[in-house]
Design a protein around this motif. Structure first.
Motif, mmCIF file in Angstrom:
data_model
loop_
_atom_site.group_PDB
_atom_site.id
_atom_site.type_symbol
_atom_site.label_atom_id
_atom_site.label_comp_id
_atom_site.label_asym_id
_atom_site.label_seq_id
_atom_site.Cartn_x
_atom_site.Cartn_y
_atom_site.Cartn_z
ATOM 1 N N LEU A 32 -2.147 -11.890 -5.911
ATOM 2 C CA LEU A 32 -1.372 -10.978 -5.069
ATOM 3 C C LEU A 32 0.121 -11.276 -5.170
ATOM 4 O O LEU A 32 0.936 -10.369 -5.367
ATOM 5 C CB LEU A 32 -1.836 -11.060 -3.612
ATOM 6 N N GLN A 72 -7.030 -15.426 -5.364
ATOM 7 C CA GLN A 72 -6.652 -14.064 -4.983
ATOM 8 C C GLN A 72 -5.246 -14.016 -4.380
ATOM 9 O O GLN A 72 -4.503 -13.055 -4.580
ATOM 10 C CB GLN A 72 -7.677 -13.470 -4.015
ATOM 11 N N GLN A 124 -7.576 -12.918 5.624
ATOM 12 C CA GLN A 124 -7.958 -13.781 4.511
ATOM 13 C C GLN A 124 -6.728 -14.428 3.886
ATOM 14 O O GLN A 124 -6.765 -15.591 3.506
ATOM 15 C CB GLN A 124 -8.719 -12.985 3.450
ATOM 16 N N ASP A 173 1.448 -10.178 -8.476
ATOM 17 C CA ASP A 173 1.550 -8.717 -8.510
ATOM 18 C C ASP A 173 2.752 -8.222 -7.713
ATOM 19 O O ASP A 173 3.435 -7.273 -8.127
ATOM 20 C CB ASP A 173 0.262 -8.073 -7.989
ATOM 21 N N ARG A 194 0.832 -1.214 0.000
ATOM 22 C CA ARG A 194 0.000 0.000 0.000
ATOM 23 C C ARG A 194 0.866 1.264 0.000
ATOM 24 O O ARG A 194 0.639 2.183 -0.790
ATOM 25 C CB ARG A 194 -0.937 0.011 1.212
ATOM 26 N N TYR A 220 -0.403 -0.095 -4.025
ATOM 27 C CA TYR A 220 -1.216 -1.245 -4.427
ATOM 28 C C TYR A 220 -2.183 -1.585 -3.305
ATOM 29 O O TYR A 220 -1.779 -1.676 -2.150
ATOM 30 C CB TYR A 220 -0.290 -2.431 -4.706
ATOM 31 N N ARG A 221 -3.444 -1.771 -3.638
ATOM 32 C CA ARG A 221 -4.454 -2.136 -2.636
ATOM 33 C C ARG A 221 -4.788 -3.618 -2.789
ATOM 34 O O ARG A 221 -5.488 -3.995 -3.738
ATOM 35 C CB ARG A 221 -5.718 -1.313 -2.821
ATOM 36 N N PRO A 222 -4.296 -4.475 -1.891
ATOM 37 C CA PRO A 222 -4.630 -5.904 -1.971
ATOM 38 C C PRO A 222 -6.136 -6.129 -1.866
ATOM 39 O O PRO A 222 -6.826 -5.427 -1.122
ATOM 40 C CB PRO A 222 -3.911 -6.512 -0.769
ATOM 41 N N ARG A 223 -6.641 -7.086 -2.621
ATOM 42 C CA ARG A 223 -8.069 -7.415 -2.585
ATOM 43 C C ARG A 223 -8.432 -8.242 -1.357
ATOM 44 O O ARG A 223 -9.600 -8.382 -1.034
ATOM 45 C CB ARG A 223 -8.461 -8.186 -3.838
ATOM 46 N N LEU A 224 -7.425 -8.813 -0.724
ATOM 47 C CA LEU A 224 -7.632 -9.621 0.475
ATOM 48 C C LEU A 224 -7.196 -8.853 1.708
ATOM 49 O O LEU A 224 -6.325 -7.996 1.628
ATOM 50 C CB LEU A 224 -6.784 -10.900 0.414
ATOM 51 N N SER A 225 -7.751 -9.212 2.834
ATOM 52 C CA SER A 225 -7.227 -8.711 4.106
ATOM 53 C C SER A 225 -6.094 -9.642 4.528
ATOM 54 O O SER A 225 -5.935 -10.735 3.981
ATOM 55 C CB SER A 225 -8.326 -8.712 5.172
#
Length: 82
Positions: free
Chosen positions: A73, A69, A60, A76, A47, A52-57
């Protein structure tokens, strides 16, 4: 998740000592962290350093499931570090 942690560790800490040094100088210390702290640091790095904003926490990422996902990640992250 367990097989992905060594991949992330290698990409972020071992592959390029110069890149690791830049991360550290910017306040992103990832070495010697336990799994949860390491992933939290990776997410902060993605971040803050790469925008970059990961789609997962982080929860997760460390949980079972979400494999597609997680792989996206990791891919990426690899692309960001090349």
């Amino acid at each position: 998740t367990a097989p992905l942690l060594p991949v992330l560790h290698f990409i972020l800490l071992e592959r390029s000592p110069a890149l690791t040094r830049v991360f550290t100088e910017k306040g992103h210390v990832l070495s010697s962290a336990r799994d949860q702290r390491f992933i939290e640091g990776v997410f902060r790095l993605m971040r803050g350093f790469f925008g970059y904003r990961p789609r997962l926490s982080t929860k997760q990422f460390l949980a079972d499931g979400f494999i597609e996902q997680k792989l996206i990640l990791v891919c990426d992250i690899i692309k960001s570090c090349l």
